[in-house]
Design an enzyme around this catalytic site. Sequence first.
Site: not given
Lengths: 426, 410
Positions: A328, A349, A354
């Site tokens: 990411e 998160k 999650h």
Amino acid sequence: MGNNLKDAQGRPVVAVTGMGLVTSLGWGKAANWAQLALGRSGIRTITRFPTDGLRTTIAGTVTCADGHPGSTPELTFAMARSAAEEALIQAGMTESPGFPGPMFVATPPAELEWPQRKALFEHPSGEGLQGYDRLLAAARTGDFKSMFETFQFATVADHLATALAPRGLPVSVSTACASGATAIQLGVEAIRRGETDAALAIGTDSSVQLEALIRFSLLSALSTRNEPPQRASRPFSKGRDGFVMAEGAGVLVLESLERAQARGAKCLGIIRGCGEMADDYHRTRSKPDGTAIIGAIRNALRDAGAAPEEIDYVNAHGTSTPENDKMEYLSLKAVLGDHLEVTPVSSNKSMIGHTLSAAGAIEAVLSFMMIENSLLLPTINYDEPDPDIPLDVVANAARRGIVRTVLSNSFGFGGQNAALVLAAAP
Amino acid sequence: MDNPTQEVWVTGIGLLSCAGEGTAAHMGAFDQGVGPAHIDTQGFAPYPVHTLAAIDMSRQIAKKSDLRQMERWQHIGVYAAGLALEDAGIAHQAHLLAETHLIVAAGSGERDASVDAKVLEAIVARGDTELSAKEILPTALRPTLFLAQLSNLLAGNISIVHNVTASSRTFMGEEMAGLSAIENAVRRIAAGQAQIILVGGALNAERKDLLLGYELGCNLWPGDYAPVWQRHTAGGGLIPGSAGAFLVLEARAHAQERGARPYASVRAIATDRARRSEPGQIRRILQQLFRQVVPDLTPMPLAILSGASGTEPATQEERDFLNNLDTDGFTPAVRAFGSRLGHTVEAHFPLGIALAALALNRGALFPPSAGDIFEDAMTTQVERILVTGVGHWRGEGMALLERVDVGRAS
């Protein structure tokens, strides 16, 4: 009518006029915000089923006032319904005979769980038979029709349709961990097509059951840092070792800005753009060059007509797996370039775990709340930055800051990537 | 508003079922007018199941590692998707595949039946559900099985094997998955939100764990074979069929620019959900949908490919709706394709669209099912076909396809 009702491509601007939220930190936006702003974690030791001997024993479970309803689809439905009711109240849309548009529901795949299989197995009709023949003999008696209505893939959306009475076919969508963002995108696209001027986007997931935990564990995807549970999810930290499964629901009432203004509804923000791209590299890993993630983010910016410099804050997918957070970062760097250095990033998160199918919707709700409150929620457990991920992480405590435009990322197992550009009301 | 006027063409079809592989095998099977192909009456007794024709999956899934990482429903879907891409002339065309969107209708949850049996024996022996499951599953479950259970992993495998990457969405909800998938594809192309989409679904019916999901609601047909219209006297029921059905749908301008020719044009689609709490609701919804997709057609002979499953009350209410078309001046010639191929659930509506496109391209409907008392012959050239999709539990939908005068050589 002002010009702000259409975007640069001449499409209806899509407003958010109501939101609802359930996470392991509580039921409702206010309860969640109070905890999240203080950097509190909803991750706890699992008590729903025995976990001794398992590698992972923690999750962001949602608790109900009257106990767990008995199965994944039942809690998945209950959370979505509660969040939807909260959203509709905020939108001022509880009085009509039903929701005046289609409903898109991001929901986990349906499956029987062990208590159900046990009940079937022990039914006297199957005596002498083995395995699935025995379960089928029990099913044939017709004694399990209520189980049928609970465990179809259509169940959660269908029960929501009964409760909320949206228009048309209730749509169930899965793009794994990107599902919540996809549900929002489906609503945005329907409004842009002019088919409807309102849509309900729902992400909901209650997958914390024994076998699901074991399966994610077998893929080595979960954190095994069980003690203390609150410290396990640590996106972008050097010692991160996997994600923490969690439950929750996020709901957004989407409307054309024109409809919202015409009825005097408060616009909480707009969905400025949506982007997606699928990976063709591997079932659980993204292509090493980040092509699909980069493509999804670029597509979202292009769809929004937004320059990278307009992004004030990134609500990261940030799962806390070694792989995701690195990919990411590299992808954000590729798209935002030098602007990334001055762009705060955080992952919800770290606090709520999650929430899988629900994550994209929950994170969109939280992004709009951050815009509204001029407060960036933190990434907790960020004690030891990963030197390979030089991001301006909103570390450990919330940060004041005016935010007008948010990039929210969601990347799914199976290579399905989605990104949203969310913006303050015009 | 996004440009709302693009015509939607069917430019590729990939089919795999008990009737074999490919478009010619399917039209051939229907044209013979005989009964159903490949029914296994023993392996899943008392339930007959239409089993997949023998296929060498490696012809569309070349890598052994890919084959190993998938379960059978994914093999079927990936194979059918590959056939559709080839048929549309876009297989291995990197630039076209990168702009091709993917929409899949999926269920799955494929189980390892032997592991489940082992856990159940232990549960009963020890009287403790969760302890038994917890002790057995971590060593017995294959890690890759999970990747066959997730609904979106058929789409994931299609992207990996065939490199379709512009976007990927998976719709769930039994028959509603197929309705949602086709509707989303048609509307996005019509509005200019996409130019070319690979859309379809797959079912591996040869699984007792899958049959269990349907039979919890007593939805399976437990007797000798009968066409779907002739099961109601015994309470109705569906005979599941293994199948993969994929289509390439494409904006007319996009197809013309690359020289692709269509099988047919998708003129309209509409879907809804009857509450099904009272008799007659399904029929009323079907009537409303019919007015949406056939708003100004003057009465005429109308070919109908029905996705009827054989379950009740859905099938009788659909039959009532179809019978009423006579009083509206239409002369329906109905073909329930599930009578021949079995009910393919998530794949069923895409399968109906594919068969309609094939029939329109050659201008002739296929003959009624052997022994069927409801299906009438149709000898005139077929110009339009209505495809119905009525879920065995929930969901109703309809699409109208039309012949295109620049069609493909059939």
